[in-house]
Design an enzyme around this catalytic site. Structure first.
Site, mmCIF file in Angstrom:
data_model
loop_
_atom_site.group_PDB
_atom_site.id
_atom_site.type_symbol
_atom_site.label_atom_id
_atom_site.label_comp_id
_atom_site.label_asym_id
_atom_site.label_seq_id
_atom_site.Cartn_x
_atom_site.Cartn_y
_atom_site.Cartn_z
ATOM 1 C CG ASP A 63 -5.432 -0.342 3.592
ATOM 2 O OD1 ASP A 63 -5.981 -1.463 3.731
ATOM 3 O OD2 ASP A 63 -5.708 0.645 4.299
ATOM 4 C CB VAL A 64 -6.371 -5.733 1.067
ATOM 5 C CG1 VAL A 64 -5.078 -6.316 0.552
ATOM 6 C CG2 VAL A 64 -6.589 -6.059 2.542
ATOM 7 C CG ASN A 90 -2.340 -14.517 3.282
ATOM 8 O OD1 ASN A 90 -2.669 -15.490 3.964
ATOM 9 N ND2 ASN A 90 -1.325 -13.713 3.615
ATOM 10 C CE1 TYR A 156 -8.691 -13.548 12.137
ATOM 11 C CE2 TYR A 156 -9.382 -15.641 13.059
ATOM 12 C CZ TYR A 156 -8.552 -14.923 12.230
ATOM 13 O OH TYR A 156 -7.585 -15.572 11.484
ATOM 14 C CE LYS A 160 -9.511 -14.574 8.737
ATOM 15 N NZ LYS A 160 -8.748 -14.274 7.499
HETATM 16 N N1 LIG Z 1 -1.504 -17.618 11.981
HETATM 17 C C1 LIG Z 1 -2.629 -18.202 12.289
HETATM 18 O O1 LIG Z 1 -2.716 -18.880 13.319
HETATM 19 C C2 LIG Z 1 -3.815 -18.088 11.367
HETATM 20 C C3 LIG Z 1 -4.811 -19.079 11.459
HETATM 21 C C4 LIG Z 1 -5.894 -18.983 10.600
HETATM 22 C C5 LIG Z 1 -5.974 -17.971 9.677
HETATM 23 N N2 LIG Z 1 -5.004 -17.034 9.606
HETATM 24 C C6 LIG Z 1 -5.130 -15.997 8.582
HETATM 25 O O2 LIG Z 1 -3.975 -16.026 7.758
HETATM 26 C C7 LIG Z 1 -3.826 -14.762 7.100
HETATM 27 C C8 LIG Z 1 -2.380 -14.312 7.187
HETATM 28 O O3 LIG Z 1 -2.073 -14.037 8.538
HETATM 29 P P1 LIG Z 1 -0.705 -14.471 9.226
HETATM 30 O O4 LIG Z 1 -1.054 -15.476 10.246
HETATM 31 O O5 LIG Z 1 0.310 -14.783 8.209
HETATM 32 O O6 LIG Z 1 -0.388 -13.120 10.030
HETATM 33 P P2 LIG Z 1 0.810 -12.054 9.880
HETATM 34 O O7 LIG Z 1 0.437 -10.950 10.806
HETATM 35 O O8 LIG Z 1 2.109 -12.743 10.060
HETATM 36 O O9 LIG Z 1 0.690 -11.555 8.367
HETATM 37 C C9 LIG Z 1 -0.354 -10.722 7.937
HETATM 38 C C10 LIG Z 1 0.191 -9.663 6.983
HETATM 39 O O10 LIG Z 1 -0.930 -8.914 6.500
HETATM 40 C C11 LIG Z 1 -0.534 -7.539 6.469
HETATM 41 N N3 LIG Z 1 -1.720 -6.677 6.519
HETATM 42 C C12 LIG Z 1 -2.436 -6.315 7.619
HETATM 43 N N4 LIG Z 1 -3.396 -5.441 7.258
HETATM 44 C C13 LIG Z 1 -3.287 -5.261 5.916
HETATM 45 C C14 LIG Z 1 -3.998 -4.483 4.968
HETATM 46 N N5 LIG Z 1 -5.013 -3.656 5.340
HETATM 47 N N6 LIG Z 1 -3.599 -4.542 3.675
HETATM 48 C C15 LIG Z 1 -2.573 -5.319 3.295
HETATM 49 N N7 LIG Z 1 -1.850 -6.051 4.148
HETATM 50 C C16 LIG Z 1 -2.218 -6.042 5.445
HETATM 51 C C17 LIG Z 1 0.377 -7.366 7.670
HETATM 52 O O11 LIG Z 1 1.201 -6.221 7.520
HETATM 53 C C18 LIG Z 1 1.158 -8.680 7.645
HETATM 54 O O12 LIG Z 1 2.338 -8.558 6.871
HETATM 55 C C19 LIG Z 1 -4.835 -13.832 7.764
HETATM 56 O O13 LIG Z 1 -5.963 -13.710 6.931
HETATM 57 C C20 LIG Z 1 -5.186 -14.555 9.061
HETATM 58 O O14 LIG Z 1 -6.453 -14.202 9.526
HETATM 59 C C21 LIG Z 1 -3.918 -17.071 10.432
#
Ligand SMILES: NC(=O)c1ccc[n+]([C@@H]2O[C@H](COP(=O)([O-])OP(=O)(O)OC[C@H]3O[C@@H](n4cnc5c(N)ncnc54)[C@H](O)[C@@H]3O)[C@@H](O)[C@H]2O)c1
Length: 295
Positions: A63-64, A90, A156, A160
Site C-alpha cells: 500500500d503506497v 504510478n 483528483y 495531480k
Molecule cells: N487511465 C487514465 O485515463 C489516466 C489518466 C491520467 C492519469 N492516470 C493515472 O495513472 C495511474 C495508473 O492508473 P491506471 O489508469 O492504470 O488505473 P488502474 O486502476 O488500472 O491501475 C491502478 C492500480 O493501482 C493500484 N492501487 C490503488 N491504490 C493503491 C495503493 N494504495 N497502493 C498500491 N497500489 C494501489 C490498483 O490496485 C491498480 O492495480 C494513476 O496514478 C492514475 O491517476 C490515469
C-alpha cells in the site's frame, strides 16, 4: 541514452492499467521487475503472466500510502536484485463530484495514495539511486488533471497538481545535488501526464480501504462525475501499451515532460494565459473535444 536491458525496475500500481503495461514493456526490454500493488491477487496474476513470458519478476504487495510498506518495498527490491535503476511511482486513485460534497475520507484516501504514495517512493528510493552512482530514473504518474482543473474532479485535480509540482521540484533538487558529478552516474526524473486511457481507473473505488469508505450515499454530482469518467475513459483512443511505449521512449531520451496526448497543450496554454492576463479561469471541458477526453 538510458539503457534498460538487465536493469531493475520497480513499479507501483503494477497489477492493472499503466503499471501492468510498464511491466510488460520493461520485460520486453530484458529488465528485472519488482511489481507492487495493494491488490495481492491481481498482483500475483500479473507476476505469473510475466514469468510465464520469461521475465524475471517478483511481486511485493504494497500500500503506497503507508511509508513503512514503501520502505519495505525498497528493501525487497534490493534483497532480490541488489539495485534499483527505474522507479515508476504510478499507483493512483480518484473520486469525483462537487468539492463541497466530498468527504474528509475522500480527501484522505486520494491524497494518501496519489500524493503521499509518490512522496514515500521518492523518499525511499532516491537515496538508494544516488548511492549507486549508476544511471537511474524516476517516473511519477500525474495526469492532464495536474495541468488543468476540469470541474467535478477537484480532489483528483489537486492531488495531480501536487504531483506535478513535487516532480518539477525533484528535477531541480536532483540537478543541484548532482552538480559536478561524473558523467553516467546521474539520477533523472520524468513527469507523466496522460489524458483518458481505458484502464481500471474509473473503478478505483475497488482499492479504497475499509476505514476510508463513506457512510453516506453518493450525491447527484458524484454519480454524474462517475458516469462521465466511465465514458471518458472508455472513449480514450490510446491504449495503456501506447502510453508505456511513449513513456519508455521519453526515459531513454531523459525527457522530463511526457504528454501522451499533445492535443491537450492548446488548452494548457490557454490556462497559462488566463493566469498571466488575470482572466477568470476558462472551463477546460467547455473547449476542445480533446479535453473532454482528458484525464
Ligand atoms: N487511465 C487514465 O485515463 C489516466 C489518466 C491520467 C492519469 N492516470 C493515472 O495513472 C495511474 C495508473 O492508473 P491506471 O489508469 O492504470 O488505473 P488502474 O486502476 O488500472 O491501475 C491502478 C492500480 O493501482 C493500484 N492501487 C490503488 N491504490 C493503491 C495503493 N494504495 N497502493 C498500491 N497500489 C494501489 C490498483 O490496485 C491498480 O492495480 C494513476 O496514478 C492514475 O491517476 C490515469
Amino acid at each position: 541514452m538510458f539503457e534498460f536491458e538487465g536493469k531493475v525496475a520497480v513499479i507501483t500500481g503494477a497489477a492493472s492499467g499503466f503499471g501492468r503495461a510498464f511491466a510488460e514493456k520493461g520485460a520486453s526490454l530484458g529488465m528485472k521487475l519488482v511489481l507492487a500493488d495493494v491488490n495481492p491477487e491481481a498482483l500475483a496474476q500479473t507476476v505469473d503472466a510475466l514469468r510465464a513470458g520469461g521475465a524475471e519478476a517478483i511481486g511485493v504487495p504494497t500500500d503506497v500510502s503507508d511509508a513503512a510498506r514503501v520502505e519495505a518495498l525498497a528493501q525487497a527490491a534490493l534483497d532480490a536484485f541488489g539495485k534499483v535503476h527505474l522507479l515508476f511511482n504510478n499507483a493512483g486513485v480518484g473520486s469525483g463530484g462537487f468539492l463541497w460534497e466530498s468527504t474528509a475520507n475522500d480527501w484522505a484516501w486520494v491524497f494518501n495514495v496519489n500524493v503521499m504514495g509518490v512522496a514515500h517512493g521518492v523518499r525511499a528510493f532516491t537515496p538508494i539511486m544516488l548511492r549507486q552512482n549508476e544511471p537511474a530514473h524516476i517516473v511519477n504518474t500525474a495526469s492532464v488533471a495536474g495541468l488543468l482543473s476540469p470541474p467535478a474532479m477537484g480532489i483528483y485535480n489537486a492531488s495531480k497538481h501536487a504531483v506535478v509540482s513535487l516532480t518539477e521540484t525533484l528535477y531541480h533538487d536532483l540537478q543541484l545535488a548532482q552538480a559536478g558529478s561524473t558523467e553516467g552516474g546521474t539520477v533523472g526524473c520524468s513527469l507523466l501526464c496522460p489524458a483518458f486511457v481505458p484502464t481500471g481507473i474509473a473503478d478505483a473505488e475497488r482499492a479504497r480501504p475499509a476505514d476510508l469508505r463513506n457512510d453516506s450515499r453518493p450525491t447527484r454530482s458524484q454519480i454524474a462525475a462517475g458516469k462521465q469518467l466511465q465514458r471518458a475513459v472508455q472513449s480514450g483512443k490510446l491504449t495503456a501499451a501506447d502510453v508505456a511505449e511513449i513513456t519508455f521512449e521519453a526515459i531513454a531520451a531523459r525527457r522530463f515532460y511526457i504528454v501522451t496526448h499533445p492535443g491537450i497543450m492548446a488548452t494548457v496554454k490557454l490556462r497559462h494565459e488566463d493566469i498571466e492576463q488575470l482572466r477568470n479561469p476558462t472551463d477546460p471541458m467547455s473547449l476542445k473535444p480533446e479535453v473532454k477526453n482528458a484525464g
